[in-house]
Design an enzyme around this catalytic site. Sequence first.
Site, PDB file in Angstrom:
ATOM      1  N   CYS A   1      -1.605  17.655 -10.013  1.00 47.35           N
ATOM      2  CA  CYS A   1      -2.692  17.722 -10.756  1.00 47.35           C
ATOM      3  C   CYS A   1      -2.669  19.037 -11.634  1.00 47.35           C
ATOM      4  O   CYS A   1      -2.818  19.149 -12.811  1.00 47.35           O
ATOM      5  CB  CYS A   1      -3.751  17.422 -10.049  1.00 47.35           C
ATOM      6  SG  CYS A   1      -4.104  18.094  -8.616  1.00 47.35           S
TER       7      CYS A   1
ATOM      8  N   HIS B   1     -10.697  19.799 -12.038  1.00 43.92           N
ATOM      9  CA  HIS B   1     -10.182  20.976 -11.747  1.00 43.92           C
ATOM     10  C   HIS B   1     -10.301  22.001 -12.850  1.00 43.92           C
ATOM     11  O   HIS B   1      -9.855  21.768 -14.120  1.00 43.92           O
ATOM     12  CB  HIS B   1      -8.517  20.969 -11.413  1.00 43.92           C
ATOM     13  CG  HIS B   1      -8.300  19.968 -10.283  1.00 43.92           C
ATOM     14  ND1 HIS B   1      -9.211  19.743  -9.621  1.00 43.92           N
ATOM     15  CD2 HIS B   1      -7.023  19.674  -9.654  1.00 43.92           C
ATOM     16  CE1 HIS B   1      -8.819  19.267  -8.304  1.00 43.92           C
ATOM     17  NE2 HIS B   1      -7.218  19.208  -8.528  1.00 43.92           N
TER      18      HIS B   1
ATOM     19  N   ARG C   1     -10.290  25.445  -3.432  1.00 36.12           N
ATOM     20  CA  ARG C   1     -11.044  24.451  -3.320  1.00 36.12           C
ATOM     21  C   ARG C   1     -12.345  24.853  -3.374  1.00 36.12           C
ATOM     22  O   ARG C   1     -12.881  25.564  -2.866  1.00 36.12           O
ATOM     23  CB  ARG C   1     -10.803  23.649  -1.933  1.00 36.12           C
ATOM     24  CG  ARG C   1     -11.286  22.092  -1.988  1.00 36.12           C
ATOM     25  CD  ARG C   1     -10.563  21.113  -2.612  1.00 36.12           C
ATOM     26  NE  ARG C   1      -9.487  20.666  -2.183  1.00 36.12           N
ATOM     27  CZ  ARG C   1      -8.398  19.980  -2.755  1.00 36.12           C
ATOM     28  NH1 ARG C   1      -8.623  19.617  -3.957  1.00 36.12           N
ATOM     29  NH2 ARG C   1      -7.180  19.593  -2.255  1.00 36.12           N
TER      30      ARG C   1
END
Length: 331
Positions: A128, A241, A234
């Site tokens: 991703c 994101h 994270r």
Amino acid sequence: MKKNIAVVGATGAVGAEMLKALERRKFPVGEVRALASERSAETKIGFGGAEITVEELREDAIPDVDIALFSAGAAVSRKFAPLFAGRGCVVIDNSSAFRMDPRVPLVVPEVNPHAAKKHNGIIANPNCSTIQMVLVLKPIHDAAKIKRVVASTYQSVSGAGWAAMEELTAQTRDVLDGMPARPRVFPHRIAFNCIPHIGAFLENGYTEEEMKMVNETRKILEDDSIAVTATTVRVPVMRGHGEAVNIQTEKKLTAARARELLSGMPNLEVIDEPAKALYPLAVDAEGDDATFVGRIREDVSVECGLDLWIVSDNLLKGAATNAVQIAELLL
Ligand code: A2P
């Protein structure tokens, strides 16, 4: 010409979005089969106004389909993708299992669609964080040749699946209630915290996630001369994101020229009016197939450098949407 499709991992965070992306993008589906673990067998999932029954993924019951979208993790892909491909189906695999295999194309349709043609039954969907970054790097590389990329990511919990999303919700509630937060999916508390640890640590001190960004970026841009480094973090965001990316180029690009180049890239939207507090945000990107870029500026520390900020919904362009776009290339 309709295609019979299997979604492996259909009950997961990405699998659910794969089914929705097939519907939303009006993919010409014939039969759709939803597969998951034994735990979910016989449960029902909505698709196209009807209900489909989830089947257990089993070696002795590989469905006869044209295309299989895999999102059940690398171990499942390693075992089952060759079995599906062996039956003449094309597997589009969202896991890391085959991404760096030289026989397997790693494809972002806006960047290297030609690579998809050279498959041997398996096409890999990139990580991703890599997908949203290469969308931005591609037009800049074509215009000014990229020498080095330094990326810092702010990655949402949905990248780690449903259980991780539930963990953020539960921990946020627990912390606000003055209760101890119990980490299960993540190595530390994620509520009101940032964790610089995505994937296992490797011998060189990087994490797996960081080395995915390094290696996959070069493979997709077909240029091993590009130096890439990353720190992946994270953050307590549910979906979307963010990435702060510094790019050094051989030729000088002004911020205005970079904005122009990025505006010409399909499925990439420039939101860059800082005076009006307009820049990409995870909460705005959620549910959108596009990737967003802003805060585009010339790096004051080097002659030929740019700094920018990229946001995308990791479950969509970062996973499900990109996989369905690859399937569209096969039509
Ligand atoms: P299940 O729901 O039956 O556990 P997420 O990334 O949100 O955690 O989802 C992972 C997906 O992968 C789910 O659909 C999960 O199914 C599926 N999955 C996990 N392990 C297996 C397995 N061994 N065989 C088939 N599907 C699996």
